[in-house]
Enzyme design. Structure first.
Site, PDB file in Angstrom:
ATOM      1  N   ASN A 106     -57.049 -43.318 -81.275  1.00 50.73           N
ATOM      2  CA  ASN A 106     -57.331 -43.923 -79.969  1.00 50.73           C
ATOM      3  C   ASN A 106     -58.774 -43.554 -79.629  1.00 50.73           C
ATOM      4  OD1 ASN A 106     -57.540 -44.719 -77.324  1.00 50.73           O
ATOM      5  ND2 ASN A 106     -56.057 -43.229 -76.514  1.00 50.73           N
ATOM      6  N   LYS A 141     -60.507 -44.483 -77.204  1.00 51.87           N
ATOM      7  CA  LYS A 141     -60.788 -44.445 -75.758  1.00 51.87           C
ATOM      8  C   LYS A 141     -62.092 -45.214 -75.478  1.00 51.87           C
ATOM      9  CE  LYS A 141     -58.023 -40.304 -75.530  1.00 51.87           C
ATOM     10  NZ  LYS A 141     -57.716 -39.031 -74.916  1.00 51.87           N
ATOM     11  N   GLU A 161     -54.077 -41.386 -69.319  1.00 55.61           N
ATOM     12  CA  GLU A 161     -55.333 -41.631 -68.585  1.00 55.61           C
ATOM     13  C   GLU A 161     -55.224 -42.896 -67.741  1.00 55.61           C
ATOM     14  OE1 GLU A 161     -57.796 -41.373 -72.059  1.00 55.61           O
ATOM     15  OE2 GLU A 161     -57.373 -39.226 -72.163  1.00 55.61           O
ATOM     16  N   GLU A 165     -47.279 -37.395 -75.727  1.00 60.35           N
ATOM     17  CA  GLU A 165     -48.583 -36.758 -75.523  1.00 60.35           C
ATOM     18  C   GLU A 165     -48.537 -35.860 -74.287  1.00 60.35           C
ATOM     19  OE1 GLU A 165     -51.927 -39.180 -77.554  1.00 60.35           O
ATOM     20  OE2 GLU A 165     -51.727 -39.897 -75.512  1.00 60.35           O
ATOM     21  N   SER A 190     -54.822 -33.178 -79.027  1.00 62.10           N
ATOM     22  CA  SER A 190     -55.624 -32.257 -79.839  1.00 62.10           C
ATOM     23  C   SER A 190     -55.161 -32.151 -81.290  1.00 62.10           C
ATOM     24  CB  SER A 190     -55.678 -30.872 -79.180  1.00 62.10           C
ATOM     25  OG  SER A 190     -56.329 -30.964 -77.912  1.00 62.10           O
TER      26      SER A 190
HETATM   27  P1  13P Z   1     -57.174 -35.868 -78.102  1.00 66.08           P
HETATM   28  O1  13P Z   1     -56.732 -36.005 -79.543  1.00 66.08           O
HETATM   29  O2  13P Z   1     -58.635 -35.996 -77.921  1.00 66.08           O
HETATM   30  O3  13P Z   1     -56.572 -34.652 -77.480  1.00 66.08           O
HETATM   31  O4  13P Z   1     -56.539 -37.135 -77.335  1.00 66.08           O
HETATM   32  C1  13P Z   1     -55.222 -37.437 -77.494  1.00 66.08           C
HETATM   33  C2  13P Z   1     -54.961 -38.769 -76.905  1.00 66.08           C
HETATM   34  O5  13P Z   1     -55.002 -38.935 -75.695  1.00 66.08           O
HETATM   35  C3  13P Z   1     -54.684 -39.884 -77.809  1.00 66.08           C
HETATM   36  O6  13P Z   1     -54.199 -40.984 -77.125  1.00 66.08           O
END
Ligand code: 13P
Length: 250
Positions: A9, A11, A96, A166, A212
């Site tokens: 992802n 983002k 988010e 998550e 993470s």
């Molecule tokens: P991180 O791997 O940066 O913690 O993010 C996880 C996430 O939100 C994937 O959708």
């Protein structure tokens, strides 16, 4: 046996030229994996990513969509639009989006239904806050989110939904859930699905862990009995690191 699905992802990161370069570099590094590889990219990158990923085993997904088919929703993108350029996957209900963009269990459920209507495969995110974890509410929160997200779907649709567990406190913090805690939570989600849709459906559903995930912890997490791969944020922005996560079992 369920397969392992590793999804990145991105983002709100990566310009189209960076997306093209990333996929060109990633493709040879993951071409021999038996795992499914997905990159969920910003809308602006989708078309370039889809073209670059042609003739590779990398699948492309979006990170959100609107539930309406079309209309006066300035700035939004519909499931029909995603499908029109052959996007295959769409993340729905990322924490988010729930936190910053008023996504609710109700809009998540609407979007999941519309995803199936448009033959998109939804990756539905659920997860608890630190406060909820400390109050001993993990199971209650994530099973309820799962139940509401899947409400009104057919057994076949549920079986084709990817769920990403998550924990919010593990996202972008460097803090990963222990493999035991993550597996326990994923199992709780699977048990809830079994309760509503039956054991056969529950046994077929892909449930990922996210929060993470890195090359150094992917193997121990993804080898747990109920964890079927991961949804990877920060570590999916680095070709080398992400390829190691995809190839965790090689
Ligand atoms: P991180 O791997 O940066 O913690 O993010 C996880 C996430 O939100 C994937 O959708």
């Amino acid at each position: 046996m369920r397969k392992k699905i590793i999804a990145g992802n991105w983002k709100m990161n990566m310009l189209p030229n960076e997306a093209i370069q990333f996929i060109e570099e990633l493709a040879p590094l993951v071409k021999d994996t038996e795992n499914e590889v997905i990159l969920c990219v910003p809308y602006i990158d989708l078309f370039y990513a889809l073209l670059t990923a042609q003739n590779t085993n990398i699948k492309i997904g979006a990170q959100n969509m609107h539930f309406a088919e079309n209309g006066a929703y300035t700035g939004e993108v519909s499931g029909k639009m995603l499908k029109s350029i052959n996007v295959e996957y769409v993340i729905i209900g990322h924490s988010e989006r729930r936190q910053y963009f008023n996504e609710t269990d109700e809009t998540v459920n609407k979007k999941v239904k519309v995803a199936f209507e448009n033959k998109l495969k939804p990756i539905v995110c659920v997860g608890e806050t630190l406060e909820q974890r400390e109050a001993g509410k993990v199971e209650e929160i994530i099973t309820n989110q799962t139940k509401l997200a899947l409400e009104g779907l057919t057994n076949e649709q549920v079986e084709n939904t990817i769920i990403a567990y998550e924990p919010i406190w593990a996202i972008g913090t460097g803090k990963t859930a222990t493999k035991e805690d993550a597996n326990y939570a994923v199992k709780a989600i699977r048990n809830k699905i079994a309760e509503i849709y039956g054991q056969t459906v529950a046994d077929g559903v892909i449930i990922q862990y996210g929060g993470s995930v890195k090359a150094s912890n992917a193997k121990e997490l993804f080898e747990m009995s109920d964890i079927d791969g991961g949804l990877v944020g920060g570590a999916s922005l680095k070709v080398e690191e992400f390829s190691k996560i995809v190839n965790f079992n090689k």
